[in-house]
Write an enzyme that holds these catalytic residues in place. Sequence first.
Site, short mmCIF file in Angstrom:
data_model
loop_
_atom_site.label_atom_id
_atom_site.label_comp_id
_atom_site.label_asym_id
_atom_site.label_seq_id
_atom_site.Cartn_x
_atom_site.Cartn_y
_atom_site.Cartn_z
CG MET A 1 -2.01 -0.89 1.08
SD MET A 1 -3.21 -0.91 1.78
CE MET A 1 -2.92 -0.64 3.60
CG HIS B 1 7.10 -1.73 1.69
ND1 HIS B 1 7.34 -0.81 2.81
CD2 HIS B 1 5.97 -2.66 1.69
CE1 HIS B 1 5.65 -0.74 3.11
NE2 HIS B 1 5.15 -2.05 2.76
CE LYS C 1 3.50 -4.72 11.25
NZ LYS C 1 2.58 -3.91 10.24
CG ASP C 2 0.96 -7.38 7.69
OD1 ASP C 2 0.01 -7.00 8.35
OD2 ASP C 2 2.01 -7.07 6.81
NE ARG D 1 -2.59 1.43 9.79
CZ ARG D 1 -3.45 0.81 9.13
NH1 ARG D 1 -2.46 -0.68 9.00
NH2 ARG D 1 -4.31 0.63 8.33
O1 PAF Z 1 -0.01 -6.07 3.24
C1 PAF Z 1 -0.55 -4.66 2.81
O2 PAF Z 1 0.24 -4.13 2.58
C2 PAF Z 1 -2.03 -5.06 2.67
O3 PAF Z 1 -2.87 -5.86 2.93
C3 PAF Z 1 -2.31 -5.77 0.58
C4 PAF Z 1 -1.72 -7.13 0.89
C5 PAF Z 1 -0.93 -5.25 0.37
C6 PAF Z 1 -3.36 -5.42 0.25
O4 PAF Z 1 -4.13 -4.54 0.37
#
Ligand code: PAF
Length: 296
Positions: free
Chosen positions: A31, A38, A150-151, A188
Amino acid sequence: MIKVVKNIIDMQKISLEHKLKGDKIAVVPTMGFLHEGHLSLIRKAREFTESVVTTLFVNPSQFGPNEDYNRYPRNFERDLDLCNQAGSKYLFNPEVLDMYPKGFNTSIKISGVTDKFEGEFRPGHFDGVATVVAKLFNSTLPDYAVFGQKDYQQTLLIKKLTKDLNFPIEIVIAPTIREIDGLAMSSRNTYLDIEIRKKAGVLFYALNEARKIISEGETNRLRINTSLHKALRTIPEIKIDYAASALADTLDEPESFFPGDSVVILIAAYLGKTRLIDNEIVKIPYKLNEENFIIT
Ligand code: PAF
């Protein structure tokens, strides 16, 4: 030099052209407001192929009505530059109205792994994630897709989505990248004010406290969770959504874990006004006797 692709059909054509030449495609969905976490995903994707597509789309459907969609940090030029430096060949950056045109009426709901933790505190969030990830897969036609650990719950959801809907894609999960004090990198984190930022290492501290008692032989789930809460509460500004341990594959929560189990320790908490999440996977150790044989 990286190429920006705005249009979904153009993106599909580019991916198909690569595939006709025998190239593999790897996608890194983001995002935006990119950070070292990233970039590590882009570098990981480069291990599979030179044809890396980074996607940049702040997906409105995964934000709740009182969440931060409008103020989510954005900086297109900086992201483009960073993607380029990390070796991404394309930046796919569709508009909201192209992803969700008038009359768009589809939502993917995955039950099970999404029911608790984030699913409980952010109703609808995972439907938005599953739907947009399926659309990003269909737009970029990847062979590999790289996501960050992380997610954690999101990674379980994406594996399930890929399996249940037969996407011919290998899902690659890359480790969390942390700041010096252990704070997991996140777009964030820019919301944290200076004083609160100094205390944000507490999540990593709590994860390590849990890891420590597990390595010392603790297997009782509630006692592990209590150690997490105790460590987090050393910071008065904290408001805990959840701090829990569960089986890493299923998120089931047995009374006690068994030697050899992979356990995920999950935290979501507000520090001041900023909600942070973090996790670590810990293996429950086998108990050894004096001769170093496993006790069963
Ligand atoms: O992890 C993220 O940044 C978002 O949830 C994703 C996978 C790009 C989906 O919008």
